[in-house]
Write a protein that holds these residues in place. Sequence first.
Motif, PDB file in Angstrom:
ATOM      1  N   THR A   1     -16.410 -14.458  -6.737  1.00 37.03           N
ATOM      2  CA  THR A   1     -16.568 -13.409  -5.733  1.00 37.03           C
ATOM      3  C   THR A   1     -16.782 -12.092  -6.468  1.00 37.03           C
ATOM      4  OG1 THR A   1     -14.945 -14.588  -4.416  1.00 37.03           O
ATOM      5  CG2 THR A   1     -15.525 -12.351  -3.707  1.00 37.03           C
ATOM      6  N   MET A   2     -17.874 -11.406  -6.144  1.00 38.37           N
ATOM      7  CA  MET A   2     -18.204 -10.203  -6.912  1.00 38.37           C
ATOM      8  C   MET A   2     -18.591  -9.044  -5.997  1.00 38.37           C
ATOM      9  SD  MET A   2     -20.436 -12.230  -9.807  1.00 38.37           S
ATOM     10  CE  MET A   2     -21.321 -10.836 -10.428  1.00 38.37           C
ATOM     11  N   ILE A   3     -18.117  -7.861  -6.353  1.00 42.32           N
ATOM     12  CA  ILE A   3     -18.588  -6.649  -5.692  1.00 42.32           C
ATOM     13  C   ILE A   3     -19.190  -5.780  -6.792  1.00 42.32           C
ATOM     14  CG2 ILE A   3     -17.990  -4.655  -4.286  1.00 42.32           C
ATOM     15  CD1 ILE A   3     -15.607  -6.189  -3.238  1.00 42.32           C
ATOM     16  N   VAL A   4     -20.456  -5.425  -6.622  1.00 39.08           N
ATOM     17  CA  VAL A   4     -21.189  -4.782  -7.704  1.00 39.08           C
ATOM     18  C   VAL A   4     -21.820  -3.479  -7.224  1.00 39.08           C
ATOM     19  CG1 VAL A   4     -22.966  -5.095  -9.455  1.00 39.08           C
ATOM     20  CG2 VAL A   4     -21.765  -7.090  -8.548  1.00 39.08           C
ATOM     21  N   VAL A   5     -21.340  -2.362  -7.761  1.00 38.88           N
ATOM     22  CA  VAL A   5     -22.036  -1.097  -7.524  1.00 38.88           C
ATOM     23  C   VAL A   5     -23.191  -1.060  -8.497  1.00 38.88           C
ATOM     24  CG1 VAL A   5     -21.889   1.411  -7.657  1.00 38.88           C
ATOM     25  CG2 VAL A   5     -19.936   0.100  -6.830  1.00 38.88           C
ATOM     26  N   THR A   6     -24.397  -0.874  -8.009  1.00 35.98           N
ATOM     27  CA  THR A   6     -25.533  -0.980  -8.922  1.00 35.98           C
ATOM     28  C   THR A   6     -26.719  -0.140  -8.481  1.00 35.98           C
ATOM     29  OG1 THR A   6     -26.969  -2.550 -10.056  1.00 35.98           O
ATOM     30  CG2 THR A   6     -26.516  -2.997  -7.748  1.00 35.98           C
ATOM     31  N   HIS A   7     -27.513   0.209  -9.474  1.00 32.46           N
ATOM     32  CA  HIS A   7     -28.805   0.832  -9.189  1.00 32.46           C
ATOM     33  C   HIS A   7     -29.931  -0.137  -9.510  1.00 32.46           C
ATOM     34  CE1 HIS A   7     -27.253   4.714  -8.147  1.00 32.46           C
ATOM     35  NE2 HIS A   7     -26.562   4.801  -9.272  1.00 32.46           N
ATOM     36  N   GLU A   8     -29.561  -1.375  -9.884  1.00 35.77           N
ATOM     37  CA  GLU A   8     -30.570  -2.383 -10.201  1.00 35.77           C
ATOM     38  C   GLU A   8     -31.011  -3.042  -8.910  1.00 35.77           C
ATOM     39  OE1 GLU A   8     -31.694  -3.272 -13.219  1.00 35.77           O
ATOM     40  OE2 GLU A   8     -30.306  -2.177 -14.524  1.00 35.77           O
ATOM     41  N   MET A   9     -32.137  -2.587  -8.378  1.00 38.84           N
ATOM     42  CA  MET A   9     -32.564  -3.094  -7.078  1.00 38.84           C
ATOM     43  C   MET A   9     -32.926  -4.576  -7.146  1.00 38.84           C
ATOM     44  SD  MET A   9     -32.002  -1.054  -4.808  1.00 38.84           S
ATOM     45  CE  MET A   9     -31.004   0.329  -5.235  1.00 38.84           C
ATOM     46  N   GLY A  10     -33.449  -4.998  -8.303  1.00 42.68           N
ATOM     47  CA  GLY A  10     -33.787  -6.413  -8.470  1.00 42.68           C
ATOM     48  C   GLY A  10     -32.540  -7.270  -8.292  1.00 42.68           C
ATOM     49  N   PHE A  11     -31.472  -6.882  -8.929  1.00 42.92           N
ATOM     50  CA  PHE A  11     -30.217  -7.622  -8.828  1.00 42.92           C
ATOM     51  C   PHE A  11     -29.718  -7.603  -7.384  1.00 42.92           C
ATOM     52  CE2 PHE A  11     -25.639  -8.055  -8.906  1.00 42.92           C
ATOM     53  CZ  PHE A  11     -25.434  -9.097  -9.792  1.00 42.92           C
ATOM     54  N   ALA A  12     -29.740  -6.418  -6.785  1.00 40.41           N
ATOM     55  CA  ALA A  12     -29.251  -6.284  -5.415  1.00 40.41           C
ATOM     56  C   ALA A  12     -30.036  -7.189  -4.473  1.00 40.41           C
ATOM     57  CB  ALA A  12     -29.360  -4.830  -4.964  1.00 40.41           C
ATOM     58  N   GLU A  13     -31.347  -7.247  -4.662  1.00 40.99           N
ATOM     59  CA  GLU A  13     -32.198  -7.997  -3.737  1.00 40.99           C
ATOM     60  C   GLU A  13     -32.103  -9.497  -3.983  1.00 40.99           C
ATOM     61  OE1 GLU A  13     -36.143  -6.521  -3.623  1.00 40.99           O
ATOM     62  OE2 GLU A  13     -36.811  -7.962  -2.108  1.00 40.99           O
ATOM     63  N   ASN A  14     -32.106  -9.895  -5.257  1.00 37.49           N
ATOM     64  CA  ASN A  14     -32.256 -11.323  -5.554  1.00 37.49           C
ATOM     65  C   ASN A  14     -30.958 -12.058  -5.822  1.00 37.49           C
ATOM     66  OD1 ASN A  14     -35.084 -11.065  -5.359  1.00 37.49           O
ATOM     67  ND2 ASN A  14     -35.088 -10.152  -7.415  1.00 37.49           N
ATOM     68  N   VAL A  15     -29.937 -11.359  -6.284  1.00 36.59           N
ATOM     69  CA  VAL A  15     -28.710 -12.067  -6.642  1.00 36.59           C
ATOM     70  C   VAL A  15     -27.654 -11.922  -5.554  1.00 36.59           C
ATOM     71  CG1 VAL A  15     -26.915 -12.361  -8.377  1.00 36.59           C
ATOM     72  CG2 VAL A  15     -29.218 -11.686  -9.073  1.00 36.59           C
ATOM     73  N   SER A  16     -27.606 -10.762  -4.903  1.00 38.52           N
ATOM     74  CA  SER A  16     -26.500 -10.552  -3.973  1.00 38.52           C
ATOM     75  C   SER A  16     -26.719 -11.290  -2.658  1.00 38.52           C
ATOM     76  CB  SER A  16     -26.303  -9.058  -3.725  1.00 38.52           C
ATOM     77  OG  SER A  16     -27.355  -8.550  -2.948  1.00 38.52           O
ATOM     78  N   ASP A  17     -25.596 -11.628  -2.029  1.00 45.49           N
ATOM     79  CA  ASP A  17     -25.650 -12.268  -0.722  1.00 45.49           C
ATOM     80  C   ASP A  17     -25.599 -11.225   0.380  1.00 45.49           C
ATOM     81  OD1 ASP A  17     -25.320 -15.092  -1.719  1.00 45.49           O
ATOM     82  OD2 ASP A  17     -23.512 -14.162  -2.539  1.00 45.49           O
ATOM     83  N   THR A  18     -24.897 -10.150   0.100  1.00 44.97           N
ATOM     84  CA  THR A  18     -24.761  -9.086   1.086  1.00 44.97           C
ATOM     85  C   THR A  18     -25.083  -7.755   0.408  1.00 44.97           C
ATOM     86  OG1 THR A  18     -22.890 -10.318   1.973  1.00 44.97           O
ATOM     87  CG2 THR A  18     -23.221  -8.080   2.809  1.00 44.97           C
ATOM     88  N   LEU A  19     -25.810  -6.921   1.139  1.00 42.91           N
ATOM     89  CA  LEU A  19     -26.100  -5.588   0.621  1.00 42.91           C
ATOM     90  C   LEU A  19     -25.337  -4.593   1.482  1.00 42.91           C
ATOM     91  CD1 LEU A  19     -27.832  -4.114  -1.486  1.00 42.91           C
ATOM     92  CD2 LEU A  19     -29.618  -3.895   0.231  1.00 42.91           C
ATOM     93  N   VAL A  20     -24.617  -3.672   0.815  1.00 44.56           N
ATOM     94  CA  VAL A  20     -23.892  -2.650   1.558  1.00 44.56           C
ATOM     95  C   VAL A  20     -24.431  -1.299   1.125  1.00 44.56           C
ATOM     96  CG1 VAL A  20     -21.640  -1.572   1.915  1.00 44.56           C
ATOM     97  CG2 VAL A  20     -21.823  -4.058   1.778  1.00 44.56           C
ATOM     98  N   VAL A  21     -24.877  -0.511   2.089  1.00 43.43           N
ATOM     99  CA  VAL A  21     -25.428   0.799   1.761  1.00 43.43           C
ATOM    100  C   VAL A  21     -24.426   1.866   2.163  1.00 43.43           C
ATOM    101  CG1 VAL A  21     -27.396   2.352   2.005  1.00 43.43           C
ATOM    102  CG2 VAL A  21     -27.710  -0.114   2.312  1.00 43.43           C
ATOM    103  N   MET A  22     -24.075   2.718   1.185  1.00 42.50           N
ATOM    104  CA  MET A  22     -23.137   3.801   1.478  1.00 42.50           C
ATOM    105  C   MET A  22     -23.833   5.144   1.384  1.00 42.50           C
ATOM    106  SD  MET A  22     -19.527   2.977  -0.395  1.00 42.50           S
ATOM    107  CE  MET A  22     -18.697   4.379   0.367  1.00 42.50           C
TER     108      MET A  22
END
Lengths: 260, 218, 212
Positions: free
Chosen positions: A206-227
Amino acid sequence: MQSIATDPLTTGQTAVRVTNLAKAYGDHVVLRDVSLEVAPGTVTALIGPSGAGKSTLLRCMNLLERPDRGQIEICSHRIDASKAISAKALAPLRRSAGMVFQHFNLFPHMTVLRNISLPQQRILGRSREEADTKSMELLARMGLADKAKQYPSRCSGGQQQRIAIARALALGPEVMLFDEPTSALDPEVGVEVLEVMKELAADGMTMIVVTHEMGFAENVSDTLVVMADGGIIEQGDPQRIMRDPQHERTRRFLRAVLER
Amino acid sequence: MNTIFQDILDYGPALLGGLRISLALTGLSLLFGTILALVFALGITSRNKAFRWTSTFFVEIGRGAPALVLLQLMYYGLPNADITLSSFTSATLALTWTASAYMAEYIRGGLAAVPGGEIEGAQALGMSQQDTLRYVTIPQGIRIALPALMGFAVLLFQATSLAYSVAVPELMSQAYSAGSSSFNYLSLFIIAGAIYAAISIPATWLSVGVEKHLAKHL
Amino acid sequence: MELLKAIALGLPMTLLVTAVALGIGSIVALPLLAGLRSGKTAVRFLTRAIIDLLRGIPPVVWLFLLFYGISAGSFRLSAFGAGVIGLGVVAGAYLTEIFRGALGGIKAGQWEASEALGLDRFTMWSKVIGPQGLRVAIPGFTTYAIGLLKDSSIVSTIGVAEIVYLTQQSARTSGQGITVYFIAAAVYIMLSMPIGMLSRNLDIKMRKAVAR
Ligand SMILES: Nc1ncnc2c1ncn2[C@@H]1O[C@H](COP(=O)(O)OP(=O)(O)OP(=O)(O)O)[C@@H](O)[C@H]1O
Ligand SMILES: [Mg+2]
């Protein structure tokens, strides 16, 4: 490859639950009643403009930052921020949440091996041999077995970050929190770290990742949270949000990021 | 020049005997001073009032008063309270006081300079406050303070020359008594000065070297 | 109260020794600083050796050397003279390092800009580098001055009647050794405070002057 992660939580459907979390520095409100749920074995990417409160949210989750109000629950360890928090309640919460920082925060006066072994000895009560065995196993998985006797300053940034990940994993956390783990790295080095994170995700961590890597956010994550501005303005399927953002702030942010 | 060589032959052994006492004085007050300094460094920032006040008291006087005053306080002052110490013991006590006070400040500065990220790293791992202090903050802080501490050790070695004024038979007082029997103070103080310099100067180079080394590796 | 009075009589002498030694030190520091910045390796090397030697030998040894060791015919230095010269030259060596450090703290751009503007050396030092360097040097200079205030007590060993000398006398005559030495300690601590405050004020003023 053997699973690095411990078994996903079997009880309940949430690994992390944050409820009405609020935090202000003086008059400056940084988190306004943020609520968030993360299912076990999923990857949540946390994105948003600078100053949105992403780091603060993450740091509140393991109480590096003391929230003013709200509840935090990580794998059935629950803390109410408006009440006094005892060191006794804090320890299991922090043990179940591993944290990886932008600047690694390795201990510069210890060898790589000691960096990973010492916390195991002190927190889990492992013997030095047990701890070293576990550390070497993790280092080998990170492809860094040859660095064990070196000091962190002799390792590249990408290597240091993987060591920091190994150090957190050695304690057997149920959730891993990452705060911009690749931001301090050159892109080609960041890739090494992202690969490790992908494997970790594939293993069901289980991972929560603050990131600026859009590739990772789009392809690896299951959920995207925008703050933005201390609140969550949008969350859901990453591909959908990237394709069709609902919120004006999200649109502006994505445009700015993708233009770079 | 000839007198200097003659004096070295005549008084060399006595001077070296004095040097041994100077070094013993330095070593002992460094040893006790370091231990006390660590206690005081934690004390001045402690939340415990009694601990903070006593630490502050000793540190402020140790740094604020000349070493000579503390030396004489121990040797000429304490007997008035029916405490009579040998000159060597009183000098050790006084120099320990001075050393611990200065070193406490260096160590406190070192502890404060430990990057917050490292302490956070330990906290995020779930290490207890005591463990964080013991395994991260203190070793790192001392490392940061090390060049200043080494520089201070050299000054402390030089300060042992003041123990002459409380009758410790260290290097300076050996030079003085040799001078008064040979009637040539100049040559004896030159020899004594050379001995002090031969230890102080390389020791200072060493501390500068350590500083450069640490700057590279942290 | 009597005791305090006896000790306070030494106060002017302590201040005088400190001030004169500091003055001598500041003057001695200038040629040493120039020597360290010399283009000639031999000059730099020699200057470094002098500084190391001055700092490598305890002040008390310098004082004794000057006071007991130097005599030409019937000429001998007075205790005061030996005291301030000894403390002064040692101070010169330490102050050189402080000034050198301060110059190192000035950004390379300031030297380059001065040269690019074609300022002559005098203008560069008096208007650009000097004022900035002085400001950076103030904290180090003050710390040293406070240290010297305490080190000035060493002149009591050759008989200059300053605070510690008089303290020792009244300890002997009054039989209240502990009290008198604590009073002396308190006097030194209280003396250091205004110097520290003065330096902070000066620092604020200079900061304003430089920031403009
Ligand atoms: N210790 C602090 N004291 C005062 N204000 C703070 C502190 N830490 C953070 N802030 C403020 O809180 C707000 C949110 O900070 P935070 O670091 O959480 O943002 P972020 O979303 O992680 O931004 P970035 O992408 O730049 O890392 C910012 O406006 C910041 O200035
Ligand atoms: Mg951030």
